[in-house]
Design an enzyme around this catalytic site. Structure first.
Site, PDB file in Angstrom:
ATOM      1  N   TYR A 152       0.840  -1.212   0.000  1.00 22.75           N
ATOM      2  CA  TYR A 152       0.000   0.000   0.000  1.00 22.75           C
ATOM      3  C   TYR A 152       0.876   1.264   0.000  1.00 22.75           C
ATOM      4  O   TYR A 152       0.643   2.208  -0.767  1.00 22.75           O
ATOM      5  CB  TYR A 152      -0.893  -0.045   1.239  1.00 22.75           C
ATOM      6  CG  TYR A 152      -1.862   1.101   1.396  1.00 22.75           C
ATOM      7  CD1 TYR A 152      -3.024   1.170   0.633  1.00 22.75           C
ATOM      8  CD2 TYR A 152      -1.622   2.116   2.319  1.00 22.75           C
ATOM      9  CE1 TYR A 152      -3.921   2.212   0.792  1.00 22.75           C
ATOM     10  CE2 TYR A 152      -2.523   3.166   2.487  1.00 22.75           C
ATOM     11  CZ  TYR A 152      -3.669   3.212   1.724  1.00 22.75           C
ATOM     12  OH  TYR A 152      -4.562   4.252   1.876  1.00 22.75           O
ATOM     13  N   LYS A 156       1.176   4.315  -2.685  1.00 21.39           N
ATOM     14  CA  LYS A 156       0.834   5.701  -2.342  1.00 21.39           C
ATOM     15  C   LYS A 156       2.028   6.638  -2.517  1.00 21.39           C
ATOM     16  O   LYS A 156       1.869   7.809  -2.899  1.00 21.39           O
ATOM     17  CB  LYS A 156       0.288   5.763  -0.909  1.00 21.39           C
ATOM     18  CG  LYS A 156      -1.043   5.028  -0.729  1.00 21.39           C
ATOM     19  CD  LYS A 156      -2.120   5.603  -1.622  1.00 21.39           C
ATOM     20  CE  LYS A 156      -3.472   4.934  -1.454  1.00 21.39           C
ATOM     21  NZ  LYS A 156      -4.489   5.493  -2.347  1.00 21.39           N
TER      22      LYS A 156
HETATM   23  P1  NAD Z   1     -13.384   2.740   0.937  1.00 15.16           P
HETATM   24  O1  NAD Z   1     -12.997   1.311   1.037  1.00 15.16           O
HETATM   25  O2  NAD Z   1     -14.492   3.278   1.763  1.00 15.16           O
HETATM   26  O3  NAD Z   1     -13.702   3.097  -0.588  1.00 15.16           O
HETATM   27  C1  NAD Z   1     -12.883   2.661  -1.637  1.00 15.16           C
HETATM   28  C2  NAD Z   1     -13.589   2.883  -2.925  1.00 15.16           C
HETATM   29  O4  NAD Z   1     -12.756   2.380  -3.985  1.00 15.16           O
HETATM   30  C3  NAD Z   1     -14.918   2.129  -3.027  1.00 15.16           C
HETATM   31  O5  NAD Z   1     -15.861   2.945  -3.698  1.00 15.16           O
HETATM   32  C4  NAD Z   1     -14.587   0.926  -3.877  1.00 15.16           C
HETATM   33  O6  NAD Z   1     -15.680   0.481  -4.636  1.00 15.16           O
HETATM   34  C5  NAD Z   1     -13.515   1.524  -4.806  1.00 15.16           C
HETATM   35  N1  NAD Z   1     -12.672   0.485  -5.387  1.00 15.16           N
HETATM   36  C6  NAD Z   1     -11.874  -0.394  -4.738  1.00 15.16           C
HETATM   37  N2  NAD Z   1     -11.304  -1.238  -5.622  1.00 15.16           N
HETATM   38  C7  NAD Z   1     -11.777  -0.894  -6.840  1.00 15.16           C
HETATM   39  C8  NAD Z   1     -11.595  -1.395  -8.149  1.00 15.16           C
HETATM   40  N3  NAD Z   1     -10.790  -2.431  -8.391  1.00 15.16           N
HETATM   41  N4  NAD Z   1     -12.231  -0.793  -9.172  1.00 15.16           N
HETATM   42  C9  NAD Z   1     -13.051   0.257  -8.954  1.00 15.16           C
HETATM   43  N5  NAD Z   1     -13.276   0.768  -7.745  1.00 15.16           N
HETATM   44  C10 NAD Z   1     -12.646   0.201  -6.697  1.00 15.16           C
HETATM   45  O7  NAD Z   1     -12.023   3.525   1.208  1.00 15.16           O
HETATM   46  P2  NAD Z   1     -11.766   5.073   1.535  1.00 15.16           P
HETATM   47  O8  NAD Z   1     -11.266   5.129   2.926  1.00 15.16           O
HETATM   48  O9  NAD Z   1     -12.875   5.922   1.090  1.00 15.16           O
HETATM   49  O10 NAD Z   1     -10.492   5.310   0.591  1.00 15.16           O
HETATM   50  C11 NAD Z   1     -10.527   6.127  -0.565  1.00 15.16           C
HETATM   51  C12 NAD Z   1      -9.083   6.452  -0.947  1.00 15.16           C
HETATM   52  O11 NAD Z   1      -8.480   7.187   0.127  1.00 15.16           O
HETATM   53  C13 NAD Z   1      -8.204   5.228  -1.160  1.00 15.16           C
HETATM   54  O12 NAD Z   1      -7.318   5.450  -2.234  1.00 15.16           O
HETATM   55  C14 NAD Z   1      -7.431   5.121   0.144  1.00 15.16           C
HETATM   56  O13 NAD Z   1      -6.205   4.473  -0.033  1.00 15.16           O
HETATM   57  C15 NAD Z   1      -7.259   6.589   0.484  1.00 15.16           C
HETATM   58  N6  NAD Z   1      -6.978   6.845   1.880  1.00 15.16           N
HETATM   59  C16 NAD Z   1      -7.886   6.533   2.864  1.00 15.16           C
HETATM   60  C17 NAD Z   1      -7.568   6.802   4.190  1.00 15.16           C
HETATM   61  C18 NAD Z   1      -8.513   6.505   5.318  1.00 15.16           C
HETATM   62  O14 NAD Z   1      -8.110   6.688   6.477  1.00 15.16           O
HETATM   63  N7  NAD Z   1      -9.723   6.083   5.065  1.00 15.16           N
HETATM   64  C19 NAD Z   1      -6.325   7.352   4.508  1.00 15.16           C
HETATM   65  C20 NAD Z   1      -5.431   7.631   3.502  1.00 15.16           C
HETATM   66  C21 NAD Z   1      -5.769   7.391   2.189  1.00 15.16           C
END
Ligand code: NAD
Length: 245
Positions: A152, A156
């Site tokens: 991951y 990133k």
């Molecule tokens: P989440 O799991 O709630 O949502 C992820 C989304 O990505 C979902 O809509 C899912 O359908 C979509 N997705 C996953 N795999 C896919 C694929 N193969 N094809 C199409 N769509 C796909 O996660 P989140 O927390 O909303 O994360 C969103 C982004 O933010 C991610 O890139 C994550 O790495 C990043 N992020 C999140 C956090 C956190 O604390 N939640 C922190 C840092 C970065």
């Protein structure tokens, strides 16, 4: 953002869904991409109530034909793509010594390779229009590292370097490419952490709370706006003070 056309990946839940809603409220017509069939339709219904011309495509971002079809249909419907938010992302955590090749490949494919592919596709219409805003959702751990997340974190950190390079290649065409690096945000992704791990992270956040998807959406909307046109290759940290760039 009146009449701008914005593609948001991973827009069916979590941060992506809130980003899509936020851009719609600012006047954009939003194209949602996600692999979650029911949730994406629910999200589309919610967003169409704000921005009626918005559209959704069920697509796995690791499938090149699915991405190509989504971009083709977007151009056919709207004739333009002004904003791309590469947000879809997954985790498959394990210490490196136990990390499977499949989990490495899956995370890199969803989080990084899909961004290369989709960005490459949208650059053509953006360059022609001499306008574009690309925002890639990285993570604080892409800068700090994190045990158990080598795949991951590599994806990133890769997004940050990728964004800088593409920013340099496209700056003269009025296209900006930036990252937003969220810290610890309350979504399904962080719900999956056990209470002990959550507590340990919370104790390190100066603001003492998890962020909300809205916190991230505001940062994305700023970088996606016309007003942010002189900012490119940057990473905007949204983490309650957990890390200062
Ligand atoms: P989440 O799991 O709630 O949502 C992820 C989304 O990505 C979902 O809509 C899912 O359908 C979509 N997705 C996953 N795999 C896919 C694929 N193969 N094809 C199409 N769509 C796909 O996660 P989140 O927390 O909303 O994360 C969103 C982004 O933010 C991610 O890139 C994550 O790495 C990043 N992020 C999140 C956090 C956190 O604390 N939640 C922190 C840092 C970065």
């Amino acid at each position: 953002m009146q009449d701008r056309v914005a593609i948001v990946t991973g827009a069916s839940s979590g941060i992506g869904r809130v980003v899509a809603i936020h851009l719609a409220k600012l006047g954009a017509r939003v194209v949602l991409i996600s692999n979650e069939s029911i949730r994406i339709l629910e999200a589309l219904e919610e967003i169409r109530a704000i921005s009626p011309e918005s559209e959704a495509f069920e697509a796995d971002v690791t499938s090149l034909p699915c991405l190509e079809e989504s971009v083709k249909l977007t151009i056919e419907k709207f004739g333009r793509i002004d904003i791309l938010v590469n947000n879809a992302g997954i985790t498959r955590d394990a210490l490196l010594i136990r990390m499977s090749h499949a989990d490495w490949d899956r995370v890199l494919n969803v989080n990084l390779t899909s961004v290369f592919r989709l960005t490459r596709m949208v650059l053509k219409p953006m360059m022609k229009a001499r306008y574009g805003r690309i925002v890639n959702i990285s993570s604080v751990v892409g800068v700090t590292g994190n045990p158990g997340q080598a795949n991951y974190v590599a994806s990133k950190a890769g997004l940050i370097g990728f964004s800088k390079s593409v920013a340099l290649e496209t700056a003269s065409r009025n296209i900006t490419v930036n990252c937003v690096a969220p810290g610890f945000i309350a979504t399904a992704m962080t719900d999956a952490l056990n209470p002990k791990a959550k507590e340990a992270i919370l104790s390190r956040i100066p603001m003492g709370t998890m962020g909300s998807p809205e916190d991230v959406a505001h940062a994305v909307a700023f970088l996606a706006s016309e007003q942010a046109g002189y900012i490119t290759g940057e990473t905007l940290h949204v983490n309650g003070g957990l890390y200062m760039g």
